[in-house]
Design an enzyme around this catalytic site. Structure first.
Site, PDB file in Angstrom:
ATOM      1  N   SER A 113      -7.109 -38.902  -8.924  1.00  0.00           N
ATOM      2  CA  SER A 113      -6.688 -39.908  -8.307  1.00  0.00           C
ATOM      3  C   SER A 113      -7.831 -39.898  -7.066  1.00  0.00           C
ATOM      4  CB  SER A 113      -5.493 -39.261  -7.449  1.00  0.00           C
ATOM      5  OG  SER A 113      -5.086 -40.304  -6.568  1.00  0.00           O
TER       6      SER A 113
ATOM      7  N   ASN B  27      -3.474 -40.873   0.219  1.00  0.00           N
ATOM      8  CA  ASN B  27      -2.180 -39.989   0.545  1.00  0.00           C
ATOM      9  C   ASN B  27      -1.641 -39.217  -0.407  1.00  0.00           C
ATOM     10  OD1 ASN B  27      -1.617 -41.781   2.856  1.00  0.00           O
ATOM     11  ND2 ASN B  27      -1.616 -43.535   1.594  1.00  0.00           N
ATOM     12  N   LYS B  28      -1.852 -39.412  -1.678  1.00  0.00           N
ATOM     13  CA  LYS B  28      -1.182 -38.457  -2.658  1.00  0.00           C
ATOM     14  C   LYS B  28      -2.320 -37.210  -2.785  1.00  0.00           C
ATOM     15  CE  LYS B  28      -0.026 -41.226  -6.674  1.00  0.00           C
ATOM     16  NZ  LYS B  28      -0.295 -41.618  -8.032  1.00  0.00           N
TER      17      LYS B  28
ATOM     18  N   ASP C 224       1.960 -39.676 -12.285  1.00  0.00           N
ATOM     19  CA  ASP C 224       1.995 -41.023 -12.109  1.00  0.00           C
ATOM     20  C   ASP C 224       3.704 -41.089 -11.674  1.00  0.00           C
ATOM     21  OD1 ASP C 224       1.702 -43.875 -12.309  1.00  0.00           O
ATOM     22  OD2 ASP C 224       2.755 -44.108 -14.099  1.00  0.00           O
TER      23      ASP C 224
ATOM     24  N   ARG D  57       7.147 -35.719  -6.100  1.00  0.00           N
ATOM     25  CA  ARG D  57       5.721 -35.204  -6.244  1.00  0.00           C
ATOM     26  C   ARG D  57       5.738 -33.828  -5.911  1.00  0.00           C
ATOM     27  NH1 ARG D  57       3.325 -38.944  -3.912  1.00  0.00           N
ATOM     28  NH2 ARG D  57       3.039 -40.013  -5.910  1.00  0.00           N
TER      29      ARG D  57
END
Length: 191
Positions: free
Chosen positions: A7, A11-12, A68, A177
């Site tokens: 990624s 933010n993730k 995802d 998540r």
């Protein structure tokens, strides 16, 4: 242990780094010199996670994981689902995606929804999937400035604040998540 997280979403990456112990070093796509956009062409959330992880493993040879996520709304037959990031079309636009969800829910009484994350881990030549789901509901107006995506209109069951009102630390302990990453971390501890 070093793992590439497939990624470039900052933010993730921040959320994930909060959830993994110091014994796991997370590298981003940028860290390994991957600047291309990895195609997300599968028709399921699981499929996109697998596509992204396989891309990094095949092209760069690293142990890696990819995720995802999608928002699944009961009254919209699971939409936006796998199309969550591009629900209102290209380019990706969180605000337009929220507008489309709220418009499509305008005459619906059932506001139940869930966020789902699937993580695909490619490590030591094997593939493993981890799923996290958080149930909640969609509210009619945006509330909060934290988070990203649909966070301003999603309230998890048992909470009165939207994901966008929670700190990143609070959100990561209850989020889809967060749940999937906890499963990933537990698995990695036993390697």
């Amino acid at each position: 242990m070093k793992l590439v997280f497939a990624s470039n979403n900052q933010n993730k990456i921040k959320e994930i780094q909060l959830l993994v112990p110091n014994s796991i070093e997370i590298m981003s796509l940028k860290d390994i010199g991957c600047t291309e956009d990895i195609p997300e062409t599968a028709d399921t959330i699981e499929g996109n996670a697998i596509l992204k992880a396989n891309y990094v493993t095949e092209k760069y040879g690293f142990n890696c994981f990819a995720d995802d996520s999608g928002l699944e709304i009961d009254a919209l037959n699971g939409e936006p689902g796998v199309f969550s990031a591009r629900y209102a079309g290209e380019p990706k636009d969180d605000s337009k995606n929220i507008d489309k969800v709220l418009k499509n829910l305008k005459d619906k009484t059932n506001k139940n929804a869930n966020f789902k994350t699937v993580i695909c881990l490619n490590i030591n030549g094997k593939q493993h999937l981890f799923t996290g789901i958080v149930n909640g509901k969609i509210i009619e107006n945006r509330v909060g400035d934290n988070g990203f995506g649909y966070d301003p209109i999603f309230v998890a069951d048992g909470y009165s604040k939207t994901f966008a009102e929670l700190s990143i630390e609070e959100k990561s302990t209850i989020s889809h998540r967060g749940k999937a990453v906890k499963k990933l971390v537990e698995f990695c501890k036993n390697l």
